[in-house]
Design a protein around this motif. Structure first.
Motif, PDB file in Angstrom:
ATOM      1  N   THR A  89      16.921 -30.414 -49.532  1.00  0.00           N
ATOM      2  CA  THR A  89      16.534 -29.704 -48.315  1.00  0.00           C
ATOM      3  C   THR A  89      17.764 -29.281 -47.520  1.00  0.00           C
ATOM      4  N   VAL A  90      17.656 -28.153 -46.836  1.00  0.00           N
ATOM      5  CA  VAL A  90      18.687 -27.707 -45.907  1.00  0.00           C
ATOM      6  C   VAL A  90      18.000 -27.072 -44.703  1.00  0.00           C
ATOM      7  N   SER A  91      18.448 -27.450 -43.498  1.00  0.00           N
ATOM      8  CA  SER A  91      17.874 -26.951 -42.251  1.00  0.00           C
ATOM      9  C   SER A  91      18.988 -26.452 -41.353  1.00  0.00           C
ATOM     10  N   LEU A  92      18.751 -25.355 -40.653  1.00  0.00           N
ATOM     11  CA  LEU A  92      19.768 -24.748 -39.801  1.00  0.00           C
ATOM     12  C   LEU A  92      19.483 -25.025 -38.326  1.00  0.00           C
ATOM     13  N   HIS A  93      20.571 -25.143 -37.550  1.00  0.00           N
ATOM     14  CA  HIS A  93      20.458 -25.337 -36.104  1.00  0.00           C
ATOM     15  C   HIS A  93      19.583 -24.232 -35.509  1.00  0.00           C
ATOM     16  N   PRO A  94      18.702 -24.564 -34.561  1.00  0.00           N
ATOM     17  CA  PRO A  94      17.775 -23.562 -34.018  1.00  0.00           C
ATOM     18  C   PRO A  94      18.453 -22.377 -33.341  1.00  0.00           C
ATOM     19  N   SER A  95      19.722 -22.539 -32.928  1.00  0.00           N
ATOM     20  CA  SER A  95      20.451 -21.433 -32.306  1.00  0.00           C
ATOM     21  C   SER A  95      21.529 -20.873 -33.222  1.00  0.00           C
ATOM     22  N   PHE A  96      21.455 -21.179 -34.503  1.00  0.00           N
ATOM     23  CA  PHE A  96      22.436 -20.692 -35.471  1.00  0.00           C
ATOM     24  C   PHE A  96      22.603 -19.171 -35.314  1.00  0.00           C
ATOM     25  N   PRO A  97      23.846 -18.659 -35.195  1.00  0.00           N
ATOM     26  CA  PRO A  97      25.139 -19.297 -35.461  1.00  0.00           C
ATOM     27  C   PRO A  97      25.855 -19.836 -34.227  1.00  0.00           C
ATOM     28  N   ASN A  98      25.115 -20.148 -33.182  1.00  0.00           N
ATOM     29  CA  ASN A  98      25.746 -20.673 -31.958  1.00  0.00           C
ATOM     30  C   ASN A  98      25.169 -22.028 -31.588  1.00  0.00           C
ATOM     31  N   PRO A  99      25.549 -23.113 -32.300  1.00  0.00           N
ATOM     32  CA  PRO A  99      26.636 -23.224 -33.273  1.00  0.00           C
ATOM     33  C   PRO A  99      26.165 -22.990 -34.711  1.00  0.00           C
ATOM     34  N   PRO A 100      27.101 -22.718 -35.642  1.00  0.00           N
ATOM     35  CA  PRO A 100      26.751 -22.469 -37.043  1.00  0.00           C
ATOM     36  C   PRO A 100      26.674 -23.764 -37.838  1.00  0.00           C
ATOM     37  N   LEU A 101      25.650 -24.572 -37.561  1.00  0.00           N
ATOM     38  CA  LEU A 101      25.544 -25.891 -38.183  1.00  0.00           C
ATOM     39  C   LEU A 101      24.295 -26.006 -39.049  1.00  0.00           C
ATOM     40  N   ALA A 102      24.416 -26.804 -40.104  1.00  0.00           N
ATOM     41  CA  ALA A 102      23.307 -27.078 -41.009  1.00  0.00           C
ATOM     42  C   ALA A 102      23.243 -28.570 -41.269  1.00  0.00           C
ATOM     43  N   VAL A 103      22.072 -29.042 -41.700  1.00  0.00           N
ATOM     44  CA  VAL A 103      21.942 -30.424 -42.150  1.00  0.00           C
ATOM     45  C   VAL A 103      21.212 -30.397 -43.490  1.00  0.00           C
ATOM     46  N   SER A 104      21.728 -31.161 -44.448  1.00  0.00           N
ATOM     47  CA  SER A 104      21.149 -31.204 -45.787  1.00  0.00           C
ATOM     48  C   SER A 104      20.781 -32.636 -46.140  1.00  0.00           C
ATOM     49  N   GLY A 105      19.890 -32.774 -47.127  1.00  0.00           N
ATOM     50  CA  GLY A 105      19.494 -34.095 -47.606  1.00  0.00           C
ATOM     51  C   GLY A 105      19.420 -34.083 -49.114  1.00  0.00           C
ATOM     52  N   GLY A 106      19.782 -35.224 -49.738  1.00  0.00           N
ATOM     53  CA  GLY A 106      19.862 -35.207 -51.181  1.00  0.00           C
ATOM     54  C   GLY A 106      19.473 -36.484 -51.886  1.00  0.00           C
ATOM     55  N   GLU A 107      19.545 -36.402 -53.211  1.00  0.00           N
ATOM     56  CA  GLU A 107      19.188 -37.498 -54.099  1.00  0.00           C
ATOM     57  C   GLU A 107      20.181 -38.652 -54.028  1.00  0.00           C
ATOM     58  N   ASP A 108      21.355 -38.379 -53.434  1.00  0.00           N
ATOM     59  CA  ASP A 108      22.393 -39.417 -53.303  1.00  0.00           C
ATOM     60  C   ASP A 108      22.160 -40.314 -52.091  1.00  0.00           C
ATOM     61  N   ASP A 109      20.959 -40.284 -51.524  1.00  0.00           N
ATOM     62  CA  ASP A 109      20.552 -41.148 -50.403  1.00  0.00           C
ATOM     63  C   ASP A 109      21.274 -40.792 -49.105  1.00  0.00           C
ATOM     64  N   ALA A 110      21.803 -39.576 -49.001  1.00  0.00           N
ATOM     65  CA  ALA A 110      22.598 -39.206 -47.838  1.00  0.00           C
ATOM     66  C   ALA A 110      22.176 -37.849 -47.289  1.00  0.00           C
ATOM     67  N   GLY A 111      22.510 -37.651 -46.018  1.00  0.00           N
ATOM     68  CA  GLY A 111      22.427 -36.347 -45.395  1.00  0.00           C
ATOM     69  C   GLY A 111      23.815 -35.937 -44.952  1.00  0.00           C
ATOM     70  N   PHE A 112      24.013 -34.652 -44.733  1.00  0.00           N
ATOM     71  CA  PHE A 112      25.287 -34.159 -44.206  1.00  0.00           C
ATOM     72  C   PHE A 112      25.014 -33.149 -43.112  1.00  0.00           C
ATOM     73  N   LEU A 113      25.727 -33.301 -42.013  1.00  0.00           N
ATOM     74  CA  LEU A 113      25.726 -32.331 -40.936  1.00  0.00           C
ATOM     75  C   LEU A 113      27.046 -31.584 -41.051  1.00  0.00           C
ATOM     76  N   TYR A 114      26.970 -30.268 -41.265  1.00  0.00           N
ATOM     77  CA  TYR A 114      28.195 -29.537 -41.602  1.00  0.00           C
ATOM     78  C   TYR A 114      28.084 -28.076 -41.184  1.00  0.00           C
ATOM     79  N   CYS A 115      29.219 -27.375 -41.226  1.00  0.00           N
ATOM     80  CA  CYS A 115      29.257 -25.938 -40.977  1.00  0.00           C
ATOM     81  C   CYS A 115      29.359 -25.221 -42.317  1.00  0.00           C
ATOM     82  N   PRO A 116      28.352 -24.429 -42.689  1.00  0.00           N
ATOM     83  CA  PRO A 116      28.389 -23.761 -43.990  1.00  0.00           C
ATOM     84  C   PRO A 116      29.166 -22.456 -44.015  1.00  0.00           C
TER      85      PRO A 116
END
Length: 463
Positions: A89-116
């Motif tokens: 899964t990947v979700s974008l900040h509701p005001s993207f690109p101000n700020p241009p942030l995304a959050v992802s989730g994966g099979e590795d039991d982790a999420g990441f908050l990052y700028c794509p």
């Protein structure tokens, strides 16, 4: 989807520009899941954002691990998740690109908050807020795959949902009078709380106007919490099989619509935890013939005016439901029988200008590899979309590109379409396997299409 946990260490080697260890942080917390002091919540994480290769719209060839050549026309890649561990899964900040942030989730039991978004001076897209200077934050604490992510209405909190039955929430740490749209203003996040359900999370949905979070579970329950306190507002129990989706209908979000593999669709009053109405969509209520692989509800969407729901079944049917009383307005037949409806999205092509629901379409995507653009007013097919393998996800485009959608597929591609005519506008290549998700948002000079790939990579294309 697999829930096997692989924790192999790996080195990511790239010839292009990349972030170093000193630029990446990880949120950690003590065993009691208590919020931490700001100075103690960061730990280096060895992940990278890869920039280089072809420019937007261009194609290049890359070598796969098995020695085969594959086309890649992506703008940039994020390889933060473990190699060959699915990004679900990947979700974008509701005001993207101000700020241009995304959050992802994966099979590795982790999420990441990052700028794509890359610092891509060559294409004229250089920005003071980009993947070069924004350190990704690793969202930890799950013990099984992270299958759902979401931002709250103002983008100040983010939640991850896991197959371990946990929903974990983080909150931005504001410091001083920093500019709200600078890297400094957004790089600090604190762990807020862990919410336990006791059953695998299947979906997450934030309220559109308040800090209320809903989650559906494999054991058929639906939970609601108030944030930031984490207090449980309700546990909704009326479905009998796994809850597959939930949405707060616009515009006010005063109710909650949920669906299940038991074919039930329920509109709840969250204040009383009592159904406003309940209906069985694809089979008779309490039918002994209930078969989740035939009658189960697999996808859900709500029209922009909040009056109509589109409901997709595991056997290829789509029905339009009146949200006032749960009655069926129309049955949309076009997908192959026995093929699951994996994605639904409403689009108002006229952005409300016509009134009376005219100009509103619903786009469906299924495991038969087909997408259909349905006129909601007449129930007729306006256009047909085609992939070589199942369609897994559909993303509508923001204004002024309301006539466009992008589909993700198990055929390793994403495609952008003009849904007025069904014309294919672009094919996005670069993935080596199934594309599990897609999100679209405006960026300087165009639109960004951001994917979630089964091989552990998120790619970005500029349109």
């Amino acid at each position: 989807m697999s829930s096997e946990q692989h924790h192999e260490e790996q080195d990511h080697e790239q010839d292009d520009a990349q972030l170093g260890e000193e630029d990446i942080v990880e949120v950690v917390e003590d065993e009691g899941d208590e919020p931490m002091d700001d100075d103690d919540d960061n730990e280096q994480y060895d992940g990278e954002i890869v920039i280089g290769g072809p420019g937007p719209g261009e194609e290049d060839m890359v070598m796969t691990e098995d020695g085969e050549m594959r086309e890649d026309n992506s703008w940039t890649a994020s390889t933060l998740h473990a190699n060959q561990q699915s990004v679900f899964t990947v979700s974008l900040h509701p005001s993207f690109p101000n700020p241009p942030l995304a959050v992802s989730g994966g099979e590795d039991d982790a999420g990441f908050l990052y700028c794509p978004i890359p610092n891509d001076e060559a294409s004229g897209s250089s920005s003071s807020f980009n993947s070069d200077n924004f350190p990704p934050t690793k969202l930890t604490g799950h013990t099984d795959s992270v299958v759902a992510t979401g931002w709250n209405f103002d983008g100040e909190m983010v939640a991850t949902g896991g197959m371990d039955g946990k929903v974990r929430v983080w909150r931005r740490v504001k410091k001083g009078t920093q500019d709200e749209q600078t890297v400094e203003g957004w790089k600090n996040w604190e762990f807020l709380t862990s919410l336990e359900t006791g059953s695998e999370i299947t979906w997450l949905q934030w309220h559109p106007k308040g800090n209320v979070l809903a989650a559906g579970c494999e054991d058929a329950t639906v939970w609601m919490w108030n944030l930031p306190s984490g207090n449980t507002l309700a546990v909704l129990s009326s479905h009998t099989l796994s809850s597959t989706a939930g949405i707060f209908p616009p515009p006010a979000g005063k109710s909650l619509l949920t669906c299940s593999l038991d074919s039930s669709l329920i509109l709840w009053d969250p204040r009383t935890s009592v159904p406003i109405w309940k209906t069985s969509v694809f089979t008779a209520a309490n039918s002994p013939e209930l078969d989740p692989s035939e009658h189960g509800i697999t996808s859900l969407a709500i029209s922009p005016n909040g009056q109509i729901a589109a409901v997709g079944s595991s056997s290829g049917q789509v029905k339009l439901i009146n949200l006032l009383n749960g009655s069926t307005l129309n049955t949309l037949i076009g997908h192959a029988e026995g093929e699951s409806i994996e994605a639904l999205v409403f689009v108002d092509l006229l952005n409300g200008a016509a009134g009376g629901g005219k100009g509103v379409v619903v786009v469906s995507g299924a495991t038969d590899g087909k997408g259909f653009v349905w006129d909601v007013h007449t129930g007729r097919v306006r256009a047909e979309l085609q992939h070589d393998e199942p369609i897994t996800s559909i993303a509508a485009h923001p204004s002024p590109f309301l006539h466009q959608v992008t589909t993700a597929s198990a055929d390793s591609t994403l495609k952008t379409w003009d849904i007025r005519t069904g014309a294919l506008l672009a094919t996005h290549k670069g993935h080596a396997g199934v594309v599990n998700g897609v999100a679209v948002a405006p960026v300087e000079g165009g639109q960004a299409i951001i994917s979630a790939g089964d091989e552990g990579v998120s790619l970005v294309w500029k349109l």
